[in-house]
Design a protein around this motif. Structure first.
Motif, PDB file in Angstrom:
ATOM      1  N   GLY A  82       0.852  -1.189   0.000  1.00  0.00           N
ATOM      2  CA  GLY A  82       0.000   0.000   0.000  1.00  0.00           C
ATOM      3  C   GLY A  82       0.886   1.236   0.000  1.00  0.00           C
ATOM      4  N   MET A  83       0.399   2.295   0.639  1.00  0.00           N
ATOM      5  CA  MET A  83       1.124   3.571   0.601  1.00  0.00           C
ATOM      6  C   MET A  83       2.562   3.439   1.131  1.00  0.00           C
ATOM      7  N   MET A  84       2.698   2.806   2.291  1.00  0.00           N
ATOM      8  CA  MET A  84       4.022   2.768   2.919  1.00  0.00           C
ATOM      9  C   MET A  84       4.926   1.736   2.246  1.00  0.00           C
ATOM     10  N   GLY A  85       4.351   0.625   1.818  1.00  0.00           N
ATOM     11  CA  GLY A  85       5.150  -0.375   1.097  1.00  0.00           C
ATOM     12  C   GLY A  85       5.770   0.262  -0.134  1.00  0.00           C
ATOM     13  N   CYS A 139       4.131  -9.290  -1.604  1.00  0.00           N
ATOM     14  CA  CYS A 139       3.036 -10.090  -1.063  1.00  0.00           C
ATOM     15  C   CYS A 139       1.937  -9.143  -0.613  1.00  0.00           C
ATOM     16  N   ASP A 140       0.758  -9.262  -1.171  1.00  0.00           N
ATOM     17  CA  ASP A 140      -0.384  -8.433  -0.764  1.00  0.00           C
ATOM     18  C   ASP A 140      -1.654  -9.118  -1.241  1.00  0.00           C
ATOM     19  N   PRO A 141      -2.638  -9.278  -0.368  1.00  0.00           N
ATOM     20  CA  PRO A 141      -3.871  -9.966  -0.785  1.00  0.00           C
ATOM     21  C   PRO A 141      -4.764  -9.095  -1.669  1.00  0.00           C
ATOM     22  N   GLU A 192      -5.194  -4.861  -6.440  1.00  0.00           N
ATOM     23  CA  GLU A 192      -4.839  -3.499  -6.874  1.00  0.00           C
ATOM     24  C   GLU A 192      -3.511  -3.055  -6.228  1.00  0.00           C
ATOM     25  N   SER A 193      -3.363  -3.311  -4.926  1.00  0.00           N
ATOM     26  CA  SER A 193      -2.105  -2.947  -4.248  1.00  0.00           C
ATOM     27  C   SER A 193      -0.934  -3.731  -4.829  1.00  0.00           C
ATOM     28  N   LEU A 194      -1.182  -5.029  -5.096  1.00  0.00           N
ATOM     29  CA  LEU A 194      -0.119  -5.881  -5.646  1.00  0.00           C
ATOM     30  C   LEU A 194       0.348  -5.324  -6.993  1.00  0.00           C
ATOM     31  N   PRO A 235      -1.349  -3.468   7.574  1.00  0.00           N
ATOM     32  CA  PRO A 235      -2.064  -2.766   8.651  1.00  0.00           C
ATOM     33  C   PRO A 235      -1.574  -3.205  10.034  1.00  0.00           C
ATOM     34  N   ASN A 236      -1.612  -2.272  10.981  1.00  0.00           N
ATOM     35  CA  ASN A 236      -1.037  -2.536  12.312  1.00  0.00           C
ATOM     36  C   ASN A 236      -1.542  -3.833  12.940  1.00  0.00           C
ATOM     37  N   TYR A 237      -2.849  -4.089  12.818  1.00  0.00           N
ATOM     38  CA  TYR A 237      -3.429  -5.240  13.521  1.00  0.00           C
ATOM     39  C   TYR A 237      -2.970  -6.574  12.920  1.00  0.00           C
ATOM     40  N   THR A 238      -2.340  -6.542  11.741  1.00  0.00           N
ATOM     41  CA  THR A 238      -1.846  -7.784  11.125  1.00  0.00           C
ATOM     42  C   THR A 238      -0.369  -8.035  11.443  1.00  0.00           C
ATOM     43  N   HIS A 239       0.320  -7.068  12.058  1.00  0.00           N
ATOM     44  CA  HIS A 239       1.777  -7.200  12.201  1.00  0.00           C
ATOM     45  C   HIS A 239       2.165  -8.509  12.892  1.00  0.00           C
ATOM     46  N   ARG A 240       1.445  -8.808  13.981  1.00  0.00           N
ATOM     47  CA  ARG A 240       1.840 -10.001  14.728  1.00  0.00           C
ATOM     48  C   ARG A 240       1.763 -11.258  13.851  1.00  0.00           C
ATOM     49  N   PRO A 260      -6.829   8.279   3.868  1.00  0.00           N
ATOM     50  CA  PRO A 260      -7.559   7.044   3.568  1.00  0.00           C
ATOM     51  C   PRO A 260      -6.577   5.882   3.392  1.00  0.00           C
ATOM     52  N   LYS A 261      -6.999   4.682   3.750  1.00  0.00           N
ATOM     53  CA  LYS A 261      -6.149   3.482   3.608  1.00  0.00           C
ATOM     54  C   LYS A 261      -6.914   2.398   2.870  1.00  0.00           C
ATOM     55  N   VAL A 262      -6.182   1.381   2.451  1.00  0.00           N
ATOM     56  CA  VAL A 262      -6.827   0.263   1.755  1.00  0.00           C
ATOM     57  C   VAL A 262      -7.777  -0.433   2.747  1.00  0.00           C
ATOM     58  N   GLY A 263      -9.078  -0.377   2.466  1.00  0.00           N
ATOM     59  CA  GLY A 263     -10.058  -0.975   3.388  1.00  0.00           C
ATOM     60  C   GLY A 263     -10.328  -0.098   4.600  1.00  0.00           C
ATOM     61  N   ASP A 264      -9.781   1.113   4.613  1.00  0.00           N
ATOM     62  CA  ASP A 264     -10.021   2.080   5.710  1.00  0.00           C
ATOM     63  C   ASP A 264      -9.777   1.491   7.102  1.00  0.00           C
ATOM     64  N   TRP A 265      -8.763   0.629   7.175  1.00  0.00           N
ATOM     65  CA  TRP A 265      -8.486  -0.029   8.449  1.00  0.00           C
ATOM     66  C   TRP A 265      -8.110   0.968   9.553  1.00  0.00           C
ATOM     67  N   ASN A 266      -7.586   2.150   9.149  1.00  0.00           N
ATOM     68  CA  ASN A 266      -7.070   3.070  10.178  1.00  0.00           C
ATOM     69  C   ASN A 266      -8.159   3.917  10.830  1.00  0.00           C
ATOM     70  N   CYS A 317       3.725   6.646  18.548  1.00  0.00           N
ATOM     71  CA  CYS A 317       4.866   5.799  18.917  1.00  0.00           C
ATOM     72  C   CYS A 317       6.157   6.448  18.419  1.00  0.00           C
ATOM     73  N   HIS A 318       6.108   7.144  17.267  1.00  0.00           N
ATOM     74  CA  HIS A 318       7.295   7.850  16.770  1.00  0.00           C
ATOM     75  C   HIS A 318       7.819   8.830  17.829  1.00  0.00           C
ATOM     76  N   PHE A 319       6.904   9.583  18.436  1.00  0.00           N
ATOM     77  CA  PHE A 319       7.337  10.646  19.360  1.00  0.00           C
ATOM     78  C   PHE A 319       7.773  10.072  20.702  1.00  0.00           C
ATOM     79  N   ALA A 326       6.582  11.109   1.832  1.00  0.00           N
ATOM     80  CA  ALA A 326       6.278  12.319   2.586  1.00  0.00           C
ATOM     81  C   ALA A 326       7.120  12.394   3.853  1.00  0.00           C
ATOM     82  N   HIS A 327       8.152  11.623   3.920  1.00  0.00           N
ATOM     83  CA  HIS A 327       8.949  11.601   5.153  1.00  0.00           C
ATOM     84  C   HIS A 327      10.309  12.258   4.964  1.00  0.00           C
ATOM     85  N   HIS A 328      10.444  13.070   3.935  1.00  0.00           N
ATOM     86  CA  HIS A 328      11.663  13.867   3.726  1.00  0.00           C
ATOM     87  C   HIS A 328      12.936  13.023   3.688  1.00  0.00           C
TER      88      HIS A 328
HETATM   89  N1  LIG Z   1       6.857   4.978   9.127  1.00  0.00           N
HETATM   90  C1  LIG Z   1       5.817   5.776   9.063  1.00  0.00           C
HETATM   91  O1  LIG Z   1       5.876   6.938   9.400  1.00  0.00           O
HETATM   92  C2  LIG Z   1       4.527   5.227   8.537  1.00  0.00           C
HETATM   93  C3  LIG Z   1       3.662   6.023   7.771  1.00  0.00           C
HETATM   94  C4  LIG Z   1       2.484   5.450   7.299  1.00  0.00           C
HETATM   95  C5  LIG Z   1       2.173   4.135   7.610  1.00  0.00           C
HETATM   96  N2  LIG Z   1       3.037   3.417   8.374  1.00  0.00           N
HETATM   97  C6  LIG Z   1       2.721   2.026   8.756  1.00  0.00           C
HETATM   98  O2  LIG Z   1       2.849   1.207   7.586  1.00  0.00           O
HETATM   99  C7  LIG Z   1       1.903   0.146   7.652  1.00  0.00           C
HETATM  100  C8  LIG Z   1       1.066   0.162   6.377  1.00  0.00           C
HETATM  101  O3  LIG Z   1       0.367   1.387   6.300  1.00  0.00           O
HETATM  102  P1  LIG Z   1      -0.099   1.976   4.894  1.00  0.00           P
HETATM  103  O4  LIG Z   1      -0.290   3.413   5.126  1.00  0.00           O
HETATM  104  O5  LIG Z   1       0.806   1.541   3.824  1.00  0.00           O
HETATM  105  O6  LIG Z   1      -1.515   1.258   4.728  1.00  0.00           O
HETATM  106  P2  LIG Z   1      -2.251   0.871   3.353  1.00  0.00           P
HETATM  107  O7  LIG Z   1      -3.645   0.535   3.717  1.00  0.00           O
HETATM  108  O8  LIG Z   1      -2.000   1.931   2.334  1.00  0.00           O
HETATM  109  O9  LIG Z   1      -1.478  -0.449   2.870  1.00  0.00           O
HETATM  110  C9  LIG Z   1      -1.511  -1.664   3.598  1.00  0.00           C
HETATM  111  C10 LIG Z   1      -1.402  -2.801   2.582  1.00  0.00           C
HETATM  112  O10 LIG Z   1      -1.232  -4.032   3.295  1.00  0.00           O
HETATM  113  C11 LIG Z   1      -2.025  -5.020   2.608  1.00  0.00           C
HETATM  114  N3  LIG Z   1      -2.290  -6.137   3.521  1.00  0.00           N
HETATM  115  C12 LIG Z   1      -3.301  -6.301   4.401  1.00  0.00           C
HETATM  116  N4  LIG Z   1      -3.171  -7.472   5.055  1.00  0.00           N
HETATM  117  C13 LIG Z   1      -2.054  -8.062   4.558  1.00  0.00           C
HETATM  118  C14 LIG Z   1      -1.396  -9.297   4.834  1.00  0.00           C
HETATM  119  N5  LIG Z   1      -1.848 -10.136   5.761  1.00  0.00           N
HETATM  120  N6  LIG Z   1      -0.284  -9.605   4.121  1.00  0.00           N
HETATM  121  C15 LIG Z   1       0.188  -8.768   3.173  1.00  0.00           C
HETATM  122  N7  LIG Z   1      -0.386  -7.569   2.882  1.00  0.00           N
HETATM  123  C16 LIG Z   1      -1.489  -7.222   3.586  1.00  0.00           C
HETATM  124  C17 LIG Z   1      -3.251  -4.254   2.166  1.00  0.00           C
HETATM  125  O11 LIG Z   1      -3.945  -4.946   1.139  1.00  0.00           O
HETATM  126  C18 LIG Z   1      -2.652  -2.945   1.703  1.00  0.00           C
HETATM  127  O12 LIG Z   1      -2.289  -2.976   0.353  1.00  0.00           O
HETATM  128  C19 LIG Z   1       1.103   0.359   8.931  1.00  0.00           C
HETATM  129  O13 LIG Z   1       1.656  -0.397   9.956  1.00  0.00           O
HETATM  130  C20 LIG Z   1       1.294   1.829   9.227  1.00  0.00           C
HETATM  131  O14 LIG Z   1       1.174   2.157  10.594  1.00  0.00           O
HETATM  132  C21 LIG Z   1       4.193   3.919   8.814  1.00  0.00           C
END
Ligand SMILES: NC(=O)c1ccc[n+]([C@@H]2O[C@H](COP(=O)([O-])OP(=O)(O)OC[C@H]3O[C@@H](n4cnc5c(N)ncnc54)[C@H](O)[C@@H]3O)[C@@H](O)[C@H]2O)c1
Length: 384
Positions: A20-23, A42-44, A47-49, A96-101, A185-191, A206-208, A327-329
């Motif tokens: 997604g955006m950060m990937g 890897c992305d389910p 469109e993101s893939l 998304p954060n809730y999937t990290h674990r 906005p995020k993919v699926g608006d998880w945030n 958490c950054h701060f 956007a992180h300079h």
């Molecule tokens: N470092 C930073 O400052 C910073 C900035 C923004 C986001 N983030 C973090 O980056 C992560 C992603 O955020 P984002 O903004 O890219 O969100 P996003 O919604 O734009 O992208 C998340 C992507 O993960 C995919 N995804 C969902 N479940 C998955 C799984 N099980 N396996 C593989 N892919 C999966 C989604 O389909 C989506 O394409 C979050 O943890 C967010 O907190 C960090």
């Protein structure tokens, strides 16, 4: 798949998990670094893939004239399939954060180097469980890095240099203000829901909290916070539910060494010049970083009232392709350089899972303080 035991001096092969955006910001940053390539995504979400694969092709074309010699990127919908296929040295987890674990567990078991986006997990318990697994699966020279990349913004790095030079004397106060735009906005608006993010003070702040520990070189002992969702997302609904994410807060943190820090967060304050303003005051002077403008000031009390030097640090020497896409300079790019240095020199992560845990725990303590209406000791959060 090569496990992390060998310190590679060859091209590092990356898998991006979550494009997604950060990937995609990670893809653009990696494309500006020699001797690495993205070999798998890897992305389910189809469109993101697709967008991830296009980002690789475009970035490598524009930076190097080719995609690191490869024409095909391996594509996966599930992390288990990626792990089974192997063929990569480093995985970047940007899901998304809730999937990290659940995403990180098979990657830790696979023994590859890992960059895990912040927050490490949405709860202290999940962070602790991942750290236990990291210890059980430890391979020498394995780097497990948490993406607390605000450490790598050029003005913040200069501020940290002033702090570590000792010119400020003994540090007593640190104030961090983030005044910014609402959550994107995020993919699926998880945030839009705290259950998915850990809550704003975990997800965003958490950054701060990480910067507070880094600057003050001490551990937090007590957190007091006030905050609410007053303006943002109140007119949105998702399956009939209104988002529940806090959009402004004031947080005060006491540290074991007697220093105190504050966070002033407002997420409907984009009509301003600086997204982040950080000031640190010691017995001998004050340093401050205005992060968007790229200004750093240093004032020493010995030089008199209202005197300070001002440096225009800008964003440092960041490739223009990286600045355009992130956007992180340039902080994602610098973070990858630092992580690759750790991988190639066989050292451990500068930003560890313990840092990830503490930054989540401080956010969790702040949320608990808001709901209980009292100060919360860190021991209450860390021992539960
Ligand atoms: N470092 C930073 O400052 C910073 C900035 C923004 C986001 N983030 C973090 O980056 C992560 C992603 O955020 P984002 O903004 O890219 O969100 P996003 O919604 O734009 O992208 C998340 C992507 O993960 C995919 N995804 C969902 N479940 C998955 C799984 N099980 N396996 C593989 N892919 C999966 C989604 O389909 C989506 O394409 C979050 O943890 C967010 O907190 C960090």
């Amino acid at each position: 798949m090569s496990r992390a035991g060998d310190v590679p001096d060859r091209t590092l092969r990356y898998a991006i998990v979550g494009s997604g955006m950060m990937g995609r910001e990670h893809i653009h940053a990696l494309a500006a670094i020699p001797d690495c390539e993205v070999v798998a995504i890897c992305d389910p979400d189809p469109e993101s893939l697709e967008q991830g694969c296009r980002a690789v092709a475009r970035s490598w074309d524009s930076n190097r004239g080719q995609h690191g010699g490869k024409s095909e990127i391996a594509r996966f919908g599930k992390v288990h399939e990626l792990v089974a296929a192997g063929g990569f040295d480093v995985a970047v987890v940007a899901t998304p954060n809730y999937t990290h674990r659940s995403v990180v567990e098979p990657l830790l078991n696979a023994g590859v180097h890992l960059l895990i986006e912040k927050p490490l997990c949405t709860t202290v318990q999940d962070c602790k469980d991942l750290i236990s697994l990291e210890r059980r699966t430890a391979v020498s020279h394995k780097v497990v890095w948490v993406g607390l990349e605000y450490r790598y913004m050029a003005p913040t790095m200069r501020l940290l240099e002033h702090v570590s030079s000792g010119v400020l004397g003994r540090l007593h106060m640190l104030a961090i203000r983030e005044h910014r735009f609402p959550f994107l906005p995020k993919v699926g608006d998880w945030n839009r829901f705290s259950n998915n993010t850990g809550g704003t003070l975990v997800e965003k702040c958490c950054h701060f909290f990480d910067l507070m520990r880094l600057v003050l070189r001490s551990e937090p002992s007590r957190v007091f916070a006030s905050g609410a969702q007053d303006v943002n997302h109140l007119d949105e609904t998702y399956d009939g539910r209104v988002p529940d994410i806090l959009d402004n807060a004031l947080v005060i943190v006491d540290f074991e060494n007697g220093a105190r820090a504050s966070l002033d967060l407002c997420m409907f304050a984009e009509a301003t010049k600086n997204e982040q303003e950080i000031s640190v005051v010691g017995s001998l002077g004050k340093a401050e970083a205005l992060v968007t403008e790229g200004l750093v000031r240093l004032g020493l009390r010995a030089n008199g009232w209202f005197q300070c030097d001002e440096d225009h640090v800008g964003h440092g020497a960041v490739p223009s392709s990286v600045l355009e896409h992130g956007a992180h300079h340039g902080s994602s790019w610098r973070q990858h350089l630092a992580m690759q240095h750790a991988i190639r020199s066989g050292t451990t992560a500068t930003v560890s899972t313990q840092d990830g845990l503490m930054s989540v725990a401080m956010g969790e303590a702040a949320h608990r303080s808001i709901s209980l209406g009292r100060a919360v000791r860190m021991s209450e959060v860390l021992s539960s």
